[in-house]
Design a protein around this motif. Sequence first.
Motif, PDB file in Angstrom:
ATOM      1  N   SER A 172       0.780  -1.202  -0.019  1.00 16.77           N
ATOM      2  CA  SER A 172       0.155   0.043   0.058  1.00 16.77           C
ATOM      3  C   SER A 172       0.785   1.108  -0.018  1.00 16.77           C
ATOM      4  O   SER A 172       1.838   1.302   0.561  1.00 16.77           O
ATOM      5  CB  SER A 172      -0.902   0.102   1.274  1.00 16.77           C
ATOM      6  N   GLU A 195       1.144   5.411   0.554  1.00 15.91           N
ATOM      7  CA  GLU A 195       0.456   6.596   0.992  1.00 15.91           C
ATOM      8  C   GLU A 195       1.179   7.901   0.810  1.00 15.91           C
ATOM      9  O   GLU A 195       2.338   7.735   0.914  1.00 15.91           O
ATOM     10  CB  GLU A 195       0.017   6.174   2.546  1.00 15.91           C
ATOM     11  N   GLU A 196       0.395   9.019   0.751  1.00 18.03           N
ATOM     12  CA  GLU A 196       1.146  10.251   0.790  1.00 18.03           C
ATOM     13  C   GLU A 196       1.680  10.389   2.057  1.00 18.03           C
ATOM     14  O   GLU A 196       1.095  10.208   3.239  1.00 18.03           O
ATOM     15  CB  GLU A 196       0.244  11.452   0.256  1.00 18.03           C
ATOM     16  N   TYR A 197       2.723  11.023   2.046  1.00 14.54           N
ATOM     17  CA  TYR A 197       3.506  11.256   3.214  1.00 14.54           C
ATOM     18  C   TYR A 197       4.666  12.470   3.450  1.00 14.54           C
ATOM     19  O   TYR A 197       5.554  12.577   2.492  1.00 14.54           O
ATOM     20  CB  TYR A 197       4.255  10.097   3.862  1.00 14.54           C
ATOM     21  N   TRP A 232       5.904  10.123  -1.321  1.00 14.01           N
ATOM     22  CA  TRP A 232       4.887   9.030  -1.161  1.00 14.01           C
ATOM     23  C   TRP A 232       5.966   7.785  -0.400  1.00 14.01           C
ATOM     24  O   TRP A 232       7.194   7.799  -0.509  1.00 14.01           O
ATOM     25  CB  TRP A 232       4.752   8.251  -2.251  1.00 14.01           C
ATOM     26  N   LYS A 264       3.973   8.151  -6.472  1.00 15.55           N
ATOM     27  CA  LYS A 264       3.423   6.870  -6.008  1.00 15.55           C
ATOM     28  C   LYS A 264       3.634   5.668  -6.746  1.00 15.55           C
ATOM     29  O   LYS A 264       4.247   4.647  -6.136  1.00 15.55           O
ATOM     30  CB  LYS A 264       1.940   7.190  -6.248  1.00 15.55           C
TER      31      LYS A 264
END
Length: 90
Positions: free
Chosen positions: A12, A14-16, A20, A51
Amino acid sequence: MHKIGGYIVECSVEEYRDGWRAILRLFRHWPTSHRREAAVQYSVPALFPAKSAAERAAFLWARRLIDTNRDNIEFALADAELDGELATHR
């Protein structure tokens, strides 16, 4: 999900912060809706600008992790099975 080195690997992304990051979950067997499967979770130790780059790098990192740390993965999965939970490693 992909099968790598005998394990099922789910990624998975996720934006962080400013990029990403990827989170990997490793299973021994395909999880199903009627059976809960023990898993070990790893955060890929890098931040990526896209991503798709994060996902691609995560699967490469998983392949290397499985090739070099199979004993640690097995220990973590056994521990997760005993606890009935997800084992998280960083």
